[in-house]
Design an enzyme around this catalytic site. Structure first.
Site, PDB file in Angstrom:
ATOM      1  N   ARG A 176      31.818  38.210  -1.442  1.00 47.58           N
ATOM      2  CA  ARG A 176      32.971  38.668  -2.258  1.00 47.58           C
ATOM      3  C   ARG A 176      33.333  39.864  -2.098  1.00 47.58           C
ATOM      4  O   ARG A 176      32.423  40.930  -1.603  1.00 47.58           O
ATOM      5  CB  ARG A 176      32.535  38.604  -3.534  1.00 47.58           C
ATOM      6  CG  ARG A 176      31.611  39.130  -4.209  1.00 47.58           C
ATOM      7  CD  ARG A 176      31.376  38.802  -5.738  1.00 47.58           C
ATOM      8  NE  ARG A 176      32.460  38.926  -6.679  1.00 47.58           N
ATOM      9  CZ  ARG A 176      32.519  40.284  -6.965  1.00 47.58           C
ATOM     10  NH1 ARG A 176      31.607  41.225  -6.930  1.00 47.58           N
ATOM     11  NH2 ARG A 176      33.543  40.329  -7.969  1.00 47.58           N
ATOM     12  N   ARG A 180      41.190  44.724  -7.709  1.00 46.76           N
ATOM     13  CA  ARG A 180      41.625  44.872  -8.908  1.00 46.76           C
ATOM     14  C   ARG A 180      43.121  45.169  -8.775  1.00 46.76           C
ATOM     15  O   ARG A 180      43.615  46.007  -8.059  1.00 46.76           O
ATOM     16  CB  ARG A 180      40.939  46.257  -9.333  1.00 46.76           C
ATOM     17  CG  ARG A 180      39.608  46.292  -9.813  1.00 46.76           C
ATOM     18  CD  ARG A 180      39.063  47.441 -10.441  1.00 46.76           C
ATOM     19  NE  ARG A 180      37.662  47.310 -10.328  1.00 46.76           N
ATOM     20  CZ  ARG A 180      36.751  48.542 -10.800  1.00 46.76           C
ATOM     21  NH1 ARG A 180      37.540  49.762 -10.734  1.00 46.76           N
ATOM     22  NH2 ARG A 180      35.621  48.615 -10.589  1.00 46.76           N
ATOM     23  N   ARG A 254      17.760  49.183   8.613  1.00 42.20           N
ATOM     24  CA  ARG A 254      18.595  50.158   8.899  1.00 42.20           C
ATOM     25  C   ARG A 254      18.250  51.531   8.126  1.00 42.20           C
ATOM     26  O   ARG A 254      17.741  51.446   6.998  1.00 42.20           O
ATOM     27  CB  ARG A 254      20.124  49.794   8.447  1.00 42.20           C
ATOM     28  CG  ARG A 254      20.710  48.773   9.387  1.00 42.20           C
ATOM     29  CD  ARG A 254      21.152  49.044  10.540  1.00 42.20           C
ATOM     30  NE  ARG A 254      22.124  50.000  10.547  1.00 42.20           N
ATOM     31  CZ  ARG A 254      22.817  50.521  11.971  1.00 42.20           C
ATOM     32  NH1 ARG A 254      21.935  50.073  13.088  1.00 42.20           N
ATOM     33  NH2 ARG A 254      23.480  51.176  11.973  1.00 42.20           N
ATOM     34  N   ARG A 285      29.946  58.664   5.796  1.00 41.85           N
ATOM     35  CA  ARG A 285      30.529  59.493   4.524  1.00 41.85           C
ATOM     36  C   ARG A 285      30.094  60.866   4.347  1.00 41.85           C
ATOM     37  O   ARG A 285      29.218  61.024   4.950  1.00 41.85           O
ATOM     38  CB  ARG A 285      30.321  58.535   3.370  1.00 41.85           C
ATOM     39  CG  ARG A 285      28.942  58.599   2.979  1.00 41.85           C
ATOM     40  CD  ARG A 285      28.888  57.649   1.735  1.00 41.85           C
ATOM     41  NE  ARG A 285      27.512  57.501   1.232  1.00 41.85           N
ATOM     42  CZ  ARG A 285      27.000  57.039   0.085  1.00 41.85           C
ATOM     43  NH1 ARG A 285      28.112  56.610  -0.677  1.00 41.85           N
ATOM     44  NH2 ARG A 285      25.726  57.012  -0.266  1.00 41.85           N
ATOM     45  N   GLU A 310      26.766  61.525   6.490  1.00 41.37           N
ATOM     46  CA  GLU A 310      25.594  60.556   6.718  1.00 41.37           C
ATOM     47  C   GLU A 310      25.819  59.632   7.718  1.00 41.37           C
ATOM     48  O   GLU A 310      26.841  59.108   8.000  1.00 41.37           O
ATOM     49  CB  GLU A 310      25.706  59.512   5.236  1.00 41.37           C
ATOM     50  CG  GLU A 310      25.204  60.268   3.863  1.00 41.37           C
ATOM     51  CD  GLU A 310      25.386  59.355   2.708  1.00 41.37           C
ATOM     52  OE1 GLU A 310      25.163  58.059   3.049  1.00 41.37           O
ATOM     53  OE2 GLU A 310      25.124  59.826   1.614  1.00 41.37           O
ATOM     54  N   TYR A 358      17.330  44.954  -1.315  1.00 41.23           N
ATOM     55  CA  TYR A 358      17.836  46.197  -1.714  1.00 41.23           C
ATOM     56  C   TYR A 358      18.200  46.090  -3.150  1.00 41.23           C
ATOM     57  O   TYR A 358      18.411  45.275  -3.888  1.00 41.23           O
ATOM     58  CB  TYR A 358      19.307  46.211  -1.224  1.00 41.23           C
ATOM     59  CG  TYR A 358      20.261  47.504  -1.585  1.00 41.23           C
ATOM     60  CD1 TYR A 358      19.897  48.710  -1.346  1.00 41.23           C
ATOM     61  CD2 TYR A 358      21.030  47.349  -2.730  1.00 41.23           C
ATOM     62  CE1 TYR A 358      20.650  49.819  -1.559  1.00 41.23           C
ATOM     63  CE2 TYR A 358      21.731  48.616  -3.175  1.00 41.23           C
ATOM     64  CZ  TYR A 358      21.385  49.870  -2.543  1.00 41.23           C
ATOM     65  OH  TYR A 358      22.081  50.898  -3.225  1.00 41.23           O
ATOM     66  N   ASP A 360      19.794  48.557  -6.652  1.00 42.54           N
ATOM     67  CA  ASP A 360      20.186  49.651  -7.532  1.00 42.54           C
ATOM     68  C   ASP A 360      19.328  50.162  -8.204  1.00 42.54           C
ATOM     69  O   ASP A 360      18.223  49.370  -8.566  1.00 42.54           O
ATOM     70  CB  ASP A 360      21.628  49.341  -8.170  1.00 42.54           C
ATOM     71  CG  ASP A 360      22.807  49.249  -7.449  1.00 42.54           C
ATOM     72  OD1 ASP A 360      22.920  49.913  -6.124  1.00 42.54           O
ATOM     73  OD2 ASP A 360      23.735  48.286  -7.602  1.00 42.54           O
TER      74      ASP A 360
END
Length: 374
Positions: A176, A180, A254, A285, A310, A358, A360
Protein backbone atom coordinates in the site's frame (compact mmCIF):
# COMPACT_ATOMS: atom_id res chain seq x y z
CA UNK A 1 29.28 -15.74 42.97
CA UNK A 2 25.54 -15.90 42.44
CA UNK A 3 24.55 -16.79 38.92
CA UNK A 4 22.93 -14.08 36.80
CA UNK A 5 19.26 -14.33 36.05
CA UNK A 6 19.79 -12.90 32.55
CA UNK A 7 22.72 -12.43 30.22
CA UNK A 8 21.60 -9.79 27.71
CA UNK A 9 23.47 -9.51 24.42
CA UNK A 10 23.09 -6.05 22.91
CA UNK A 11 22.27 -2.67 24.43
CA UNK A 12 19.90 -1.37 21.76
CA UNK A 13 16.27 -0.61 22.53
CA UNK A 14 15.25 -4.25 22.94
CA UNK A 15 18.15 -5.20 25.21
CA UNK A 16 18.08 -1.99 27.23
CA UNK A 17 14.30 -2.11 27.77
CA UNK A 18 14.46 -5.77 28.76
CA UNK A 19 17.29 -5.03 31.19
CA UNK A 20 15.28 -2.20 32.76
CA UNK A 21 12.17 -4.33 33.22
CA UNK A 22 14.15 -7.29 34.57
CA UNK A 23 15.97 -5.08 37.07
CA UNK A 24 12.67 -3.56 38.20
CA UNK A 25 11.56 -7.11 39.01
CA UNK A 26 14.68 -7.74 41.07
CA UNK A 27 16.49 -9.82 38.48
CA UNK A 28 20.27 -9.75 38.22
CA UNK A 29 21.37 -8.88 34.69
CA UNK A 30 24.52 -8.30 32.74
CA UNK A 31 24.50 -6.56 29.36
CA UNK A 32 27.20 -7.47 26.83
CA UNK A 33 27.71 -4.92 24.03
CA UNK A 34 29.99 -5.45 21.01
CA UNK A 35 30.37 -1.75 20.25
CA UNK A 36 32.29 0.70 22.37
CA UNK A 37 29.05 2.53 23.19
CA UNK A 38 25.54 1.59 24.24
CA UNK A 39 22.26 2.21 22.42
CA UNK A 40 22.69 0.22 19.24
CA UNK A 41 21.62 2.20 16.20
CA UNK A 42 19.91 4.98 18.19
CA UNK A 43 23.28 6.16 19.51
CA UNK A 44 24.04 9.86 19.00
CA UNK A 45 27.44 11.53 18.93
CA UNK A 46 28.15 15.21 19.57
CA UNK A 47 29.66 17.15 16.67
CA UNK A 48 29.84 20.96 16.78
CA UNK A 49 27.36 20.93 19.66
CA UNK A 50 24.85 19.03 17.52
CA UNK A 51 23.61 15.54 18.39
CA UNK A 52 24.23 13.47 15.29
CA UNK A 53 22.24 10.30 14.66
CA UNK A 54 25.31 8.20 13.88
CA UNK A 55 23.46 5.25 12.37
CA UNK A 56 20.73 7.12 10.52
CA UNK A 57 17.73 9.22 11.42
CA UNK A 58 15.61 7.88 14.29
CA UNK A 59 12.24 9.54 14.86
CA UNK A 60 10.15 8.13 17.67
CA UNK A 61 6.43 7.82 16.91
CA UNK A 62 3.60 5.86 18.48
CA UNK A 63 -0.12 5.89 19.15
CA UNK A 64 0.38 3.81 22.28
CA UNK A 65 0.14 6.24 25.21
CA UNK A 66 1.62 3.69 27.61
CA UNK A 67 4.77 3.46 25.46
CA UNK A 68 4.90 7.25 25.03
CA UNK A 69 4.57 7.84 28.77
CA UNK A 70 7.19 5.16 29.43
CA UNK A 71 9.92 6.73 27.29
CA UNK A 72 9.05 10.22 28.53
CA UNK A 73 9.55 9.03 32.10
CA UNK A 74 13.28 8.81 31.33
CA UNK A 75 13.67 11.92 29.18
CA UNK A 76 11.10 14.42 27.86
CA UNK A 77 10.57 14.34 24.11
CA UNK A 78 10.33 17.46 21.96
CA UNK A 79 7.69 18.38 19.39
CA UNK A 80 9.61 17.36 16.26
CA UNK A 81 7.24 16.45 13.41
CA UNK A 82 8.63 14.41 10.53
CA UNK A 83 7.87 16.24 7.27
CA UNK A 84 10.42 15.02 4.70
CA UNK A 85 10.93 16.61 1.29
CA UNK A 86 11.72 14.82 -1.97
CA UNK A 87 14.23 16.29 -4.41
CA UNK A 88 13.72 14.96 -7.93
CA UNK A 89 16.26 16.43 -10.34
CA UNK A 90 16.29 19.78 -8.58
CA UNK A 91 12.53 20.11 -7.99
CA UNK A 92 11.06 19.70 -4.52
CA UNK A 93 7.98 17.69 -3.58
CA UNK A 94 6.25 17.24 -0.23
CA UNK A 95 6.04 13.85 1.43
CA UNK A 96 4.02 11.81 2.14
CA UNK A 97 1.88 12.08 -1.00
CA UNK A 98 -0.67 14.77 -0.19
CA UNK A 99 -2.34 17.83 -1.69
CA UNK A 100 0.92 19.79 -1.52
CA UNK A 101 2.58 17.04 -3.60
CA UNK A 102 -0.25 16.97 -6.13
CA UNK A 103 -0.17 20.74 -6.50
CA UNK A 104 3.59 20.58 -7.10
CA UNK A 105 3.15 17.79 -9.66
CA UNK A 106 0.11 18.96 -11.60
CA UNK A 107 -0.94 22.38 -10.31
CA UNK A 108 -4.26 20.97 -9.06
CA UNK A 109 -6.05 22.92 -6.35
CA UNK A 110 -8.79 20.63 -5.06
CA UNK A 111 -8.96 17.04 -3.78
CA UNK A 112 -11.40 16.20 -6.59
CA UNK A 113 -8.91 17.31 -9.23
CA UNK A 114 -6.09 15.35 -7.60
CA UNK A 115 -8.19 12.22 -7.19
CA UNK A 116 -9.25 12.37 -10.84
CA UNK A 117 -5.59 12.52 -11.98
CA UNK A 118 -4.59 9.57 -9.85
CA UNK A 119 -7.62 7.46 -10.76
CA UNK A 120 -7.04 8.04 -14.47
CA UNK A 121 -3.44 6.84 -14.21
CA UNK A 122 -4.35 3.92 -11.95
CA UNK A 123 -6.98 2.79 -14.46
CA UNK A 124 -4.36 2.76 -17.23
CA UNK A 125 -2.05 0.59 -15.13
CA UNK A 126 -4.84 -1.85 -14.22
CA UNK A 127 -5.88 -2.11 -17.87
CA UNK A 128 -2.34 -3.03 -18.93
CA UNK A 129 -2.40 -5.95 -16.50
CA UNK A 130 -5.33 -7.37 -18.47
CA UNK A 131 -6.91 -9.04 -15.45
CA UNK A 132 -3.82 -10.51 -13.79
CA UNK A 133 -2.37 -9.55 -10.40
CA UNK A 134 0.73 -7.29 -10.21
CA UNK A 135 3.85 -9.45 -10.52
CA UNK A 136 6.46 -6.99 -9.28
CA UNK A 137 6.90 -3.76 -7.36
CA UNK A 138 6.63 -1.59 -10.47
CA UNK A 139 3.28 -3.01 -11.50
CA UNK A 140 2.01 -2.84 -7.92
CA UNK A 141 3.01 0.81 -7.45
CA UNK A 142 1.51 1.87 -10.78
CA UNK A 143 -1.85 0.37 -9.81
CA UNK A 144 -1.74 2.23 -6.49
CA UNK A 145 -0.64 5.76 -7.45
CA UNK A 146 -0.17 5.93 -11.23
CA UNK A 147 2.70 6.80 -13.55
CA UNK A 148 3.64 10.37 -12.49
CA UNK A 149 4.15 9.69 -8.78
CA UNK A 150 5.87 6.39 -9.53
CA UNK A 151 8.37 7.86 -11.99
CA UNK A 152 9.35 10.92 -9.94
CA UNK A 153 9.05 9.80 -6.33
CA UNK A 154 9.24 5.99 -6.19
CA UNK A 155 11.08 4.22 -9.03
CA UNK A 156 14.65 5.50 -8.89
CA UNK A 157 14.60 6.01 -5.11
CA UNK A 158 13.49 2.40 -4.58
CA UNK A 159 16.11 1.12 -7.02
CA UNK A 160 18.80 2.96 -5.07
CA UNK A 161 17.47 1.52 -1.82
CA UNK A 162 17.40 -2.10 -2.96
CA UNK A 163 20.07 -2.15 -5.69
CA UNK A 164 17.59 -3.78 -8.10
CA UNK A 165 15.13 -2.59 -10.73
CA UNK A 166 11.56 -2.18 -9.54
CA UNK A 167 10.52 -4.75 -12.14
CA UNK A 168 12.78 -7.28 -10.34
CA UNK A 169 11.49 -6.60 -6.83
CA UNK A 170 8.51 -8.50 -5.39
CA UNK A 171 5.17 -6.72 -5.36
CA UNK A 172 4.60 -7.26 -1.64
CA UNK A 173 7.31 -4.74 -0.76
CA UNK A 174 4.73 -2.06 -1.62
CA UNK A 175 1.40 -3.47 -0.50
CA UNK A 176 0.00 0.00 0.00
CA UNK A 177 1.07 3.59 -0.53
CA UNK A 178 -0.58 6.22 1.67
CA UNK A 179 -2.26 8.99 -0.34
CA UNK A 180 -3.77 11.97 1.46
CA UNK A 181 -6.19 14.38 -0.13
CA UNK A 182 -5.40 17.02 2.49
CA UNK A 183 -2.58 19.57 2.81
CA UNK A 184 -0.81 17.56 5.53
CA UNK A 185 2.98 17.04 5.42
CA UNK A 186 3.13 15.08 8.69
CA UNK A 187 4.66 11.78 7.60
CA UNK A 188 3.27 9.71 10.47
CA UNK A 189 -0.35 9.13 11.47
CA UNK A 190 0.56 8.38 15.08
CA UNK A 191 -0.75 10.39 18.03
CA UNK A 192 2.73 11.05 19.43
CA UNK A 193 6.11 11.74 17.88
CA UNK A 194 9.31 13.52 18.78
CA UNK A 195 12.99 13.30 19.65
CA UNK A 196 14.37 12.95 23.20
CA UNK A 197 15.51 16.36 24.43
CA UNK A 198 19.25 15.89 24.73
CA UNK A 199 19.31 12.90 22.40
CA UNK A 200 18.64 9.17 22.51
CA UNK A 201 21.68 8.51 24.69
CA UNK A 202 19.71 9.92 27.63
CA UNK A 203 16.95 7.37 27.05
CA UNK A 204 19.38 4.45 26.91
CA UNK A 205 21.28 5.70 29.97
CA UNK A 206 18.02 5.81 31.89
CA UNK A 207 17.05 2.29 30.84
CA UNK A 208 20.45 0.89 31.79
CA UNK A 209 20.88 2.81 35.03
CA UNK A 210 22.10 0.38 37.68
CA UNK A 211 22.52 -2.52 35.22
CA UNK A 212 25.89 -4.26 34.98
CA UNK A 213 27.33 -3.41 31.56
CA UNK A 214 30.34 -4.55 29.54
CA UNK A 215 31.12 -2.82 26.22
CA UNK A 216 33.62 -3.71 23.53
CA UNK A 217 33.03 -7.46 23.85
CA UNK A 218 31.80 -9.67 21.01
CA UNK A 219 29.57 -12.20 22.75
CA UNK A 220 29.98 -14.91 20.11
CA UNK A 221 33.78 -14.62 20.14
CA UNK A 222 34.22 -14.47 23.91
CA UNK A 223 33.97 -16.79 26.89
CA UNK A 224 30.43 -15.51 27.36
CA UNK A 225 29.39 -17.64 24.38
CA UNK A 226 29.11 -20.45 26.93
CA UNK A 227 26.52 -18.33 28.66
CA UNK A 228 25.03 -21.10 30.81
CA UNK A 229 28.13 -20.82 33.04
CA UNK A 230 27.06 -17.29 33.93
CA UNK A 231 23.28 -17.02 33.69
CA UNK A 232 20.06 -18.96 33.87
CA UNK A 233 18.68 -17.32 30.72
CA UNK A 234 19.96 -15.50 27.67
CA UNK A 235 18.46 -12.53 25.81
CA UNK A 236 20.00 -12.36 22.36
CA UNK A 237 19.57 -9.39 20.01
CA UNK A 238 22.33 -10.14 17.49
CA UNK A 239 21.99 -11.70 14.05
CA UNK A 240 19.98 -14.92 14.09
CA UNK A 241 22.03 -16.82 11.51
CA UNK A 242 25.30 -15.86 13.21
CA UNK A 243 24.04 -17.28 16.52
CA UNK A 244 23.76 -20.67 14.84
CA UNK A 245 27.09 -20.41 13.05
CA UNK A 246 25.38 -19.91 9.66
CA UNK A 247 24.29 -23.55 9.79
CA UNK A 248 21.88 -23.21 6.88
CA UNK A 249 23.64 -20.35 5.12
CA UNK A 250 23.77 -16.58 5.51
CA UNK A 251 20.76 -14.31 5.52
CA UNK A 252 20.99 -11.31 3.21
CA UNK A 253 20.77 -7.72 4.39
CA UNK A 254 20.78 -4.25 2.94
CA UNK A 255 22.97 -1.78 4.76
CA UNK A 256 23.54 1.97 4.81
CA UNK A 257 26.83 3.87 4.58
CA UNK A 258 27.11 7.47 5.77
CA UNK A 259 29.27 10.37 4.68
CA UNK A 260 29.00 12.93 7.46
CA UNK A 261 30.51 16.40 7.23
CA UNK A 262 30.37 19.78 8.91
CA UNK A 263 29.06 22.67 6.81
CA UNK A 264 30.09 26.25 7.60
CA UNK A 265 26.52 27.53 7.51
CA UNK A 266 23.77 27.56 10.13
CA UNK A 267 21.15 26.07 7.81
CA UNK A 268 22.14 23.77 4.93
CA UNK A 269 18.82 22.48 3.56
CA UNK A 270 16.09 23.84 5.83
CA UNK A 271 14.78 20.42 6.81
CA UNK A 272 15.98 17.37 8.73
CA UNK A 273 15.24 14.91 5.92
CA UNK A 274 15.51 15.43 2.16
CA UNK A 275 15.11 12.34 -0.04
CA UNK A 276 16.86 12.30 -3.41
CA UNK A 277 14.57 10.29 -5.64
CA UNK A 278 16.56 10.20 -8.89
CA UNK A 279 19.71 8.41 -10.00
CA UNK A 280 21.60 11.66 -10.65
CA UNK A 281 22.53 11.64 -6.95
CA UNK A 282 24.10 8.41 -5.62
CA UNK A 283 22.75 8.86 -2.09
CA UNK A 284 19.16 8.19 -1.07
CA UNK A 285 18.83 11.15 1.28
CA UNK A 286 20.61 13.87 3.21
CA UNK A 287 20.01 14.30 6.92
CA UNK A 288 20.65 17.67 8.57
CA UNK A 289 20.78 16.65 12.20
CA UNK A 290 20.27 19.98 13.97
CA UNK A 291 16.68 20.20 12.72
CA UNK A 292 15.71 17.25 14.93
CA UNK A 293 16.29 19.34 18.07
CA UNK A 294 16.69 22.98 17.05
CA UNK A 295 13.79 25.12 15.93
CA UNK A 296 13.32 28.76 14.91
CA UNK A 297 16.10 31.07 16.05
CA UNK A 298 17.97 28.15 17.70
CA UNK A 299 18.99 27.00 14.21
CA UNK A 300 20.83 30.27 13.59
CA UNK A 301 22.26 30.54 17.10
CA UNK A 302 24.38 27.48 16.20
CA UNK A 303 26.61 28.85 13.40
CA UNK A 304 27.55 25.53 11.80
CA UNK A 305 25.62 22.43 10.84
CA UNK A 306 26.22 18.70 10.32
CA UNK A 307 24.83 16.76 7.38
CA UNK A 308 24.98 13.07 6.48
CA UNK A 309 24.59 11.61 3.00
CA UNK A 310 23.10 8.12 3.12
CA UNK A 311 24.08 5.42 0.63
CA UNK A 312 22.15 2.17 0.45
CA UNK A 313 24.26 -0.86 -0.48
CA UNK A 314 24.50 -4.63 -0.28
CA UNK A 315 25.72 -5.96 3.06
CA UNK A 316 29.19 -7.44 3.25
CA UNK A 317 30.87 -9.02 6.25
CA UNK A 318 32.13 -6.35 8.63
CA UNK A 319 29.35 -3.90 7.79
CA UNK A 320 26.34 -3.14 9.97
CA UNK A 321 23.23 -5.08 8.84
CA UNK A 322 20.18 -2.83 8.57
CA UNK A 323 17.25 -4.13 6.54
CA UNK A 324 16.21 -7.76 5.97
CA UNK A 325 15.78 -8.74 2.33
CA UNK A 326 12.25 -10.10 2.24
CA UNK A 327 12.42 -12.30 -0.82
CA UNK A 328 11.51 -15.97 -1.13
CA UNK A 329 15.00 -17.30 -0.41
CA UNK A 330 15.60 -15.22 2.71
CA UNK A 331 12.13 -15.69 4.13
CA UNK A 332 12.48 -19.46 3.79
CA UNK A 333 15.96 -19.42 5.32
CA UNK A 334 14.84 -17.19 8.18
CA UNK A 335 11.98 -19.60 8.94
CA UNK A 336 14.47 -22.46 9.26
CA UNK A 337 16.51 -20.47 11.76
CA UNK A 338 13.37 -19.40 13.62
CA UNK A 339 12.44 -23.08 13.97
CA UNK A 340 15.76 -23.65 15.74
CA UNK A 341 15.21 -20.61 17.96
CA UNK A 342 11.73 -21.79 18.94
CA UNK A 343 13.25 -24.93 20.47
CA UNK A 344 15.51 -22.96 22.82
CA UNK A 345 14.01 -23.16 26.30
CA UNK A 346 16.01 -20.45 28.03
CA UNK A 347 16.88 -18.08 25.19
CA UNK A 348 14.86 -15.03 24.18
CA UNK A 349 15.50 -13.79 20.63
CA UNK A 350 14.42 -10.18 20.16
CA UNK A 351 14.85 -7.25 17.81
CA UNK A 352 15.33 -6.80 14.09
CA UNK A 353 18.60 -8.78 13.86
CA UNK A 354 17.51 -11.73 15.98
CA UNK A 355 14.05 -11.92 14.39
CA UNK A 356 15.11 -10.96 10.85
CA UNK A 357 12.33 -8.40 10.84
CA UNK A 358 12.31 -4.63 10.45
CA UNK A 359 10.98 -2.77 13.50
CA UNK A 360 10.28 0.85 14.30
CA UNK A 361 11.36 1.88 17.79
CA UNK A 362 8.00 2.04 19.56
CA UNK A 363 6.91 -1.52 18.62
CA UNK A 364 10.18 -2.84 20.04
CA UNK A 365 9.47 -1.22 23.40
CA UNK A 366 5.82 -2.26 23.26
CA UNK A 367 6.87 -5.86 22.63
CA UNK A 368 9.26 -5.94 25.59
CA UNK A 369 6.68 -4.32 27.85
CA UNK A 370 4.24 -7.11 27.03
CA UNK A 371 6.74 -9.92 27.63
CA UNK A 372 6.62 -12.19 30.64
CA UNK A 373 9.91 -11.96 32.50
CA UNK A 374 10.53 -15.12 34.51
Amino acid sequence: MKKLDYMIVGSGLFGATFAYRARQMGKRCRVIEKRSHTGGNVYCENIEGIRVHKYGAHIFHSSNKEVWDFVNSFVPFNRYTNSPVANYRGKLYSLPFNMNTFNQLWGVLTPEQARARIEEQRADAVARLNGREPQNLEEQALTLVGRDIFEKLIREYTEKQWGRKCSELPSFIIRRLPVRFTFDNNYFNDSFQGIPIGGYNRLIEGLLDGVELITGVDFLKSDYRDWTRYADRLVYTGALDEFYGYRYGRLDWRTVLFKTRVEDTPNYQGNAVVNYTSHDRPYTRIIEHKHFEMFGQEVYDCPRTVVSEEFSTEYKEGMEPYYPVNDERNNGLADRYRSLAAKEENVVFGGRLAEYKYYDMAPIIEKVMAMKIL
